[in-house]
Design a protein around this motif. Sequence first.
Motif, PDB file in Angstrom:
ATOM      1  N   LYS A 277     -64.164 -38.271 -65.958  1.00 33.66           N
ATOM      2  CA  LYS A 277     -64.712 -38.190 -64.611  1.00 33.66           C
ATOM      3  C   LYS A 277     -64.332 -36.865 -63.965  1.00 33.66           C
ATOM      4  N   ALA A 278     -65.295 -35.952 -63.965  1.00 30.51           N
ATOM      5  CA  ALA A 278     -65.076 -34.675 -63.298  1.00 30.51           C
ATOM      6  C   ALA A 278     -65.234 -34.868 -61.794  1.00 30.51           C
ATOM      7  N   PRO A 279     -64.683 -33.973 -60.973  1.00 34.75           N
ATOM      8  CA  PRO A 279     -64.829 -34.129 -59.518  1.00 34.75           C
ATOM      9  C   PRO A 279     -66.301 -34.169 -59.123  1.00 34.75           C
ATOM     10  N   SER A 280     -66.652 -35.087 -58.265  1.00 39.89           N
ATOM     11  CA  SER A 280     -68.057 -35.211 -57.886  1.00 39.89           C
ATOM     12  C   SER A 280     -68.272 -34.876 -56.413  1.00 39.89           C
ATOM     13  N   THR A 281     -67.206 -34.625 -55.678  1.00 40.83           N
ATOM     14  CA  THR A 281     -67.336 -34.164 -54.295  1.00 40.83           C
ATOM     15  C   THR A 281     -66.364 -33.005 -54.085  1.00 40.83           C
TER      16      THR A 281
END
Lengths: 384, 428, 296
Positions: free
Chosen positions: B165-169
């Motif tokens: 899970k890469a940063p999404s925000t």
Amino acid sequence: MTGVAVRSLVKAWGDTRAVDDVSFTVEKGSLAVLLGPSGCGKSTTLRMIAGLEDPTSGTVEIGGRDVAGLTGAARGVAMVFQSYALFPHLSVADNITFGLSVRKTPKPEMRERLDKVAELLGLKPLLARKPGQLSGGQQQRVALGRALIAEAPVCLLDEPLSNLDAKLRQNLRREIRALQQRLGITMIYVTHDQTEAMSMADRVILMRGGRIEQNARPSELYERPASLFAARFVGGSSMNLIHLDNDASGTRAVIAGQDEVAVLPRPGRGLVLGLRPEDIEIAGESGDRPAGHVIGTEADVEEIEYLGADALVTCRLDDHRLTARTRGTAAPSIGARVRIGWRESAMHIFDAESGWRLDPAGGERSRHAPHVNKDTHKERETST
Amino acid sequence: MKRLTTAFLGAALATSVFAAPAWAATEISFYYPIAVGGPITKIVDGYVKKFEEENPDIVVKPVYTGSYQDSIVKAMTAARAGNAPDAAVLLSTDMFTLIDAGMIVPYDQIATSDADKAWLSSFYPAFMANSEANGHTWGVPFQRSTIVQYYNKEAFKKAGLDPDKAPSTWDELVADGKKLTVKDGSGNMTQWGLEIPSSGFPYWLFQALAIQNGADLANQNGTKVYFNDPKVVEAATFFKDLSAKYDIMPKGIIDWGTAPKDFFQGKTAIMWTTTGNLTNVRKNAPFEFGVAPMPAKVQGGSPTGGGNIYIFKTDNKDKQEAALKFARFLTSKERAADWGIATGYIATRADAWDTPAMAAYVKDFPAAAVARDQLKDAKAELSTHDNQRVTKALDDALQAILTSDEKAQAALDKAQQQATAILRRYQE
Amino acid sequence: MATRTARRLNMHVQGWLLVLPAVVLLAAFTHVPVVETFIGSIFSTPQAGHPAHFIGIQRYGDMAADPIFWQALTNNLLYALITVPVSIGLALAMAIWVSGRIPGRALLRLAFFMPTILPMIAAANIWLFFYTPGYGLLDQVAHLFGFGSTNWLGDTSTALPSLMAVTIWKESGFFMIFFLAALQQVPPDLYEAARIENATRWQVFARITWPLVMPTTLFVAINALINAFRIVDQVIAMTGGGPNNATSLLLFYIYQVAFSFWDTGYAAALSTVLLIVLAVVALGQFFLLDRRIHYR
């Protein structure tokens, strides 16, 4: 008192020894000339005295002090270079005072000494010029001035006149000698020109192959050359050298093939007879024979070189050629048969194999080998 | 200057040799740059050969023209000397420059058949956004890219983060970045959280931040820019804060070439860069890496980038026809898929992704599809009249913000003022 | 009388015919472009539908108001004022070092000359590695001494000096060759004469070596100065003029205006200014070099 003493000086580059065990002393206030053909080691010796070159072994003493590790001014030495080594971008004045300003001599003193030297050498009108605007002779004087202004006790000159024409050379020779005597400087002068050496030196140190061939006063060098080499090198026109042989009886020395001319009352095989042209007389030019035993024979005039006051007359004696110097007006004509003669005392006898001088009277070897010079000097030193 | 001109003229003369007309067949010249690694020349030659087999009456002379910058210089110089290439791959953002120089033909004037029209509408709209101006279509997308996040899964694990899970925000980006930033005992940084390159043309990566903040940088016709829009200023402030405030990114300018190296060396855990680097990263990263879409502030998204095929004006209708045929050939779905697999560029049309070759590729390497999936959020790359001068105004402002104490508002006000002055003469 | 005039005329014609090829080449590739450049600078840049028209010296006014031009000019002047003396000083020091009798001097000479042989692009790439923040050579050395990372090319205050270092590194070796030749022209006697006078190393340098290599120094300085205004490749290769124009030099800016902005008219105006700068430097060369710094 000793100005400069050189002891067992050696300079070797790899296996070659440019200077090979050289020792001599130069008296204070005298002028010594290091004479020899190119490659004889005279310049290298001078450069070691100057401190530009470090000796492989041996010492240099100046004023009784070992000066190893010091260079030039620090060992009390000034130097004039063969090329003059003038700084092309500096004026004559700045060239002369270069050493003083490098050593931070006060300005007024510097000006005063410059004045004196310029006066002495006649450089006053040229002080503002650059070396490029001077003639060869003038450049020479500037170089001399730069050496003199240091007032160093010893002044070294490396072939200082070799780039000048004959006339100028003669004048400067005289001038340098006069200056040296007037200022009482110890001078060591390197040259390959025997005339320069003979006319200027108190002592001539003749070098050959890195060693000293003979160390003597000019007159002694002329009168008693220590070897064939010295005999050939010194003197205006070169010495006649004739191989001797035994006569039929094997007891007397004769000129090879001239059995009737007895030269020495001893066997002559392996000897060389040396005769200076000026010691050979041609009969008929003077009625009165000078005193002393005269040895003589007949010869044919083959060639005449007319020099003005003198003439060199080359005579043929079988296979030998003998050159005699006569007055220019008294020269015989070519093809004439003349009688020639010389005094016994004019003869120089050398060992053909070793080249060293022999005593004409006996069979003994003359005591003139180079290593002997050291001893004679020591005697002289102790006596003064 | 003189020397340069001579050099370019020389190059133009050299290329004109290839443009000499053949006796029977129609001969066209085709300029293309190389901006990514790989045996590009060989691939292009292969396409040309195949095209010539299918069209025996056309001869294509492909000319490799260096970088994008070299290529536009060569194409414009050649065109001015009367030796324009018939078709060329140039930056999508060179469109207005080429229009203003009057050198290119809009596709809608020459691609008039139904088949042609279907072809023109087959591309992703995000890419076409950089092809359309003043109601015309000036280029077709060929080698196109967007920006994605590359991240080091091992570094994520070490920092206690979920490696899938890469940063999404933006908030997650800062929070993860802080966890990923590592210092050694003496206080020296050994691993940064994030690198966003800012050398050369920082506007492009910055535009991603602006888009994510809901801002547009320019209008569609390239006559107006919005550099000092509050949302843009906010994005620029955030860009600067990444290093100045949050300390998760190196200070100063980050070089384009250095960022991938830093990533491979483990000097940075996340990097933002073009999808064109996908093959490079896949080959060189010595660890397991992830590819993720851009994080969002008010929305996700990225500008597109890369090159379009342009058709140059000529009086020879046969040549124009042939050039159009060649452009269609190069952008067919098979070629689009093949080109994408070979280079890492995004296949430019949806049907290319359905080809068996592409399907197999994505199955093997799912990261390749991330860029495609992001296209729904993608916007046109900043492109205006007098494009390089306008973008330079923004570049200078961004570099000033990043390297000095200059406030984002002041720097962008100045850039806006400069750009407006440059664009004044293009506004009717 | 008439035949003499005719003969002289004939001689003049022959003379001109002989230099004609050189004149034509020079004119075609130097003089005509210079004039065209100037003419281009007083006409507008032609665009589709807008042919060039006369605008006078308006561009020169624009230039005076162009902050990037002023920055490029300032950068360039700084570049010249720092790289020229430093590279000359280094070149002379290296030349003096390797002209002495030291072991391995051929290798040393080669080592010093090496940067000159490298193409600029190769040199730029080597230095790009040196300057890489974090693990570049410079930072690795800095880390050994406990210093942190420096973003050499990415910071406005270090970018220009970093480029200068590359130029100095590259040019010193080249200039060293000139100084080596000049030093070999100095007769060794002069140094010996100075040694005899017990001059110190510094005195020898200041009073003999330096004045005697002055013509070479001047020649090198002028060339270095001209080079400093012609540098473009390493800017393109290393920084692209950034960050924020910190490394933009005149020629690079001209290149940018001409081939990125396609504003050929403005580029022509900038070129004219650059030509004037170079002409001034060249005139300096004529007046200074010809004023007898030659001693022989």
